[in-house]
Design a protein around this motif. Structure first.
Motif, PDB file in Angstrom:
ATOM      1  N   ILE A 103       0.511   0.461   2.388  1.00 23.26           N
ATOM      2  CA  ILE A 103      -0.049   1.117   3.579  1.00 23.26           C
ATOM      3  C   ILE A 103      -1.181   0.280   4.155  1.00 23.26           C
ATOM      4  O   ILE A 103      -1.229   0.001   5.364  1.00 23.26           O
ATOM      5  CB  ILE A 103      -0.546   2.530   3.231  1.00 23.26           C
ATOM      6  CG1 ILE A 103       0.611   3.413   2.784  1.00 23.26           C
ATOM      7  CG2 ILE A 103      -1.274   3.148   4.428  1.00 23.26           C
ATOM      8  CD1 ILE A 103       0.163   4.747   2.196  1.00 23.26           C
ATOM      9  N   LEU A 104      -2.101  -0.161   3.296  1.00 19.54           N
ATOM     10  CA  LEU A 104      -3.293  -0.873   3.750  1.00 19.54           C
ATOM     11  C   LEU A 104      -2.956  -2.216   4.383  1.00 19.54           C
ATOM     12  O   LEU A 104      -3.535  -2.583   5.411  1.00 19.54           O
ATOM     13  CB  LEU A 104      -4.249  -1.081   2.574  1.00 19.54           C
ATOM     14  CG  LEU A 104      -4.890   0.183   2.003  1.00 19.54           C
ATOM     15  CD1 LEU A 104      -5.549  -0.104   0.657  1.00 19.54           C
ATOM     16  CD2 LEU A 104      -5.904   0.758   2.978  1.00 19.54           C
ATOM     17  N   HIS A 105      -2.041  -2.962   3.779  1.00 18.53           N
ATOM     18  CA  HIS A 105      -1.719  -4.283   4.303  1.00 18.53           C
ATOM     19  C   HIS A 105      -1.061  -4.230   5.679  1.00 18.53           C
ATOM     20  O   HIS A 105      -1.066  -5.229   6.406  1.00 18.53           O
ATOM     21  CB  HIS A 105      -0.813  -5.036   3.325  1.00 18.53           C
ATOM     22  CG  HIS A 105      -1.555  -5.697   2.196  1.00 18.53           C
ATOM     23  ND1 HIS A 105      -1.991  -5.002   1.093  1.00 18.53           N
ATOM     24  CD2 HIS A 105      -1.954  -6.985   2.000  1.00 18.53           C
ATOM     25  CE1 HIS A 105      -2.613  -5.833   0.265  1.00 18.53           C
ATOM     26  NE2 HIS A 105      -2.609  -7.034   0.796  1.00 18.53           N
ATOM     27  N   LYS A 106      -0.490  -3.086   6.035  1.00 17.79           N
ATOM     28  CA  LYS A 106       0.141  -2.958   7.351  1.00 17.79           C
ATOM     29  C   LYS A 106      -0.865  -2.585   8.443  1.00 17.79           C
ATOM     30  O   LYS A 106      -0.539  -2.658   9.630  1.00 17.79           O
ATOM     31  CB  LYS A 106       1.251  -1.908   7.295  1.00 17.79           C
ATOM     32  CG  LYS A 106       2.459  -2.332   6.470  1.00 17.79           C
ATOM     33  CD  LYS A 106       3.504  -1.226   6.436  1.00 17.79           C
ATOM     34  CE  LYS A 106       4.704  -1.640   5.584  1.00 17.79           C
ATOM     35  NZ  LYS A 106       5.729  -0.551   5.517  1.00 17.79           N
ATOM     36  N   GLU A 107      -2.056  -2.174   8.047  1.00 22.27           N
ATOM     37  CA  GLU A 107      -3.048  -1.775   9.041  1.00 22.27           C
ATOM     38  C   GLU A 107      -3.710  -2.996   9.667  1.00 22.27           C
ATOM     39  O   GLU A 107      -3.851  -4.036   9.018  1.00 22.27           O
ATOM     40  CB  GLU A 107      -4.099  -0.862   8.394  1.00 22.27           C
ATOM     41  CG  GLU A 107      -3.545   0.493   8.000  1.00 22.27           C
ATOM     42  CD  GLU A 107      -4.599   1.431   7.425  1.00 22.27           C
ATOM     43  OE1 GLU A 107      -4.421   2.657   7.554  1.00 22.27           O
ATOM     44  OE2 GLU A 107      -5.580   0.939   6.836  1.00 22.27           O
TER      45      GLU A 107
END
Length: 451
Positions: A103-107
């Motif tokens: 989730i975080l890496h896609k932000e």
């Protein structure tokens, strides 16, 4: 303690309370572990079924997170640190961190929180530094994240405090459960260098033993994905350190030949001037430590910079990394991007004690700049800091969080709170008497070596 632990009821768990009960089991310390001393009535059973397991359908629920809170709170008071795997086994850790990392890496580098409405509230939180029990209280006091309650955390989840791992994992669980309502930004302590100096690496190795290196590496990989900043409702900019410089990156010609072709970037640092949100969006955030150059300069600034009362933009010689910026720069940044408020963190009472012209951190926040276009605020959410300092050297400061409300979410409502005491007894994971303060000039050579 044996691997067989008493089990509590698996259903209807109660959230961890914010205060300790008088008949709570006490702890004594030896080396870097705690030993549980039973009350006359016997050992206190865990409030939930442990070890915790990952949901069969891979969907976290509020009950699961409340179980996690209760289990972490109980284990911090009744188990030695090395027994944490009996509460949260490595496979469950792996699944949680992998799910959150995706989730975080896609932000984006700067997350935009625009889906606020007339019923929304946005809670902004500063440094928490592994003070798990204070974080639990903060979440309960502000109200858990939900459809109408957003949370933005400004980084520094780990180091110095004894429960950095549990704190970070709890916040990752909230991120997985409500990815569009909980935003975790990166702090300067979410790095390989800082965690090797200020205790988090040792904490993880003590808690997970022969799997500690694996757990630590997974945490570092997750740190790489944490966004750098947020913009709330188009009016509020938040970041751990603050503002950043403009950096010009010029691509050179592609080398001849098809084999091993690559584009070389020529970084030209302009005379110091403020960077743009577009430049922030293009910065490379995956590098955890120096060298801070080229595409890495902006993340270094965002994580390490500090405000000053002196006008202009200058190198942050006090830290050796990042910038110092004055009220004129705050005004320029707010005006250029049509913002009303900057909320940053990064400085606790120890740092502010050495910063002439700026307010202290006794109540968990300071209003540093008041300019025509708005304000700059420093927010610190770790009360009674630093946790392991000798009694006479503690600051006895309060922590604080900010609530932003409609219609424009640009008027801060401050909520201060005191530390939850007594904390469970546990030894420090770093040499707090001799280690250099992170608000002093850092050993850059050592930082590069640590990468």
């Amino acid at each position: 303690m044996s691997d067989s632990l008493p089990s509590g009821p698996p259903s209807d768990p109660k959230p961890a309370t914010a205060t300790n009960s008088p008949d709570e089991a006490t702890t004594t310390t030896t080396s870097s572990t705690t030993t549980t001393t039973s009350t006359p009535e016997g050992p206190i059973p865990p409030p939930v079924q442990i070890p915790l397991s990952w949901p069969a359908d891979s969907s976290l629920t509020l009950d699961w997170i409340q179980n996690l809170i209760s289990a972490f709170d109980w284990s911090s008071k009744n188990l030695s640190p090395s027994e944490l795997p009996l509460v949260l086994p490595v496979p469950v850790f792996d699944t949680l961190v992998l799910t959150a990392s995706k989730i975080l890496h896609k932000e984006p580098n700067c997350v935009r929180i625009d889906d606020c409405n007339d019923n929304s509230r946005v809670v902004v939180v500063g440094d928490v530094h592994g003070q798990l029990h204070d974080v639990i209280f903060l979440l309960q006091d502000a109200g858990f994240p939900c459809e109408d309650r957003f949370f933005v955390f400004n980084g520094d989840y780990v180091d110095r405090g004894a429960w950095g791992l549990e704190t970070f994992l709890l916040l990752l669980a909230w991120k997985v459960f409500l990815p569009q309502r909980v935003y975790l930004l990166r702090g300067n302590h979410e790095s390989k260098y800082c965690t090797s100096v200020y205790g988090f690496e040792k904490e993880v190795l003590v808690k997970y033993g022969d799997k500690g290196k694996h757990v630590y590496r997974k945490c570092l990989g997750c740190f790489e994905g944490l966004p750098l900043a947020s913009i709330i409702a188009g009016h509020v900019y938040t970041a751990h350190g603050g503002l950043f410089r403009s950096v010009s990156i010029t691509p050179l010609k592609r080398s001849k030949g098809k084999k091993n072709r690559r584009i070389t970037l020529n970084s030209e640092t302009k005379p110091l001037c403020l960077g743009s949100l577009e430049e922030l969006s293009k910065a490379r955030r995956s590098v955890l430590d120096p060298p801070w150059e080229g595409l890495n300069l902006i993340p270094g600034d965002v994580l390490w910079s500090d405000p000053t009362m002196k006008s202009g933009l200058s190198p942050n010689t006090e830290r050796g990394i990042g910038l110092l910026w004055g009220p004129d720069c705050t005004e320029d940044f707010l005006k250029k991007f049509q913002l009303k408020l900057i909320i940053r963190s990064h400085e606790g009472p120890d740092a502010r004690e050495k910063r002439p012209g700026l307010g202290g951190m006794d109540v968990g926040y300071t209003i540093d700049h008041v300019v025509p276009s708005g304000k700059l605020i420093t927010l610190f959410s770790a009360p009674d800091y630093p946790q392991f300092q000798a009694t006479e050297d503690r600051f006895n400061n309060k922590g604080a969080y900010i609530v932003l409300k409609p219609p424009y979410f640009d008027v801060p409502e401050f909520h201060t709170f005191e530390a939850i005491t007594p904390r469970p007894a546990v030894n420090a994971y770093y040499d707090y008497e001799d280690v250099i303060d992170s608000d002093e000039e850092l050993d850059l050579a050592s930082m590069v070596t640590a990468t």
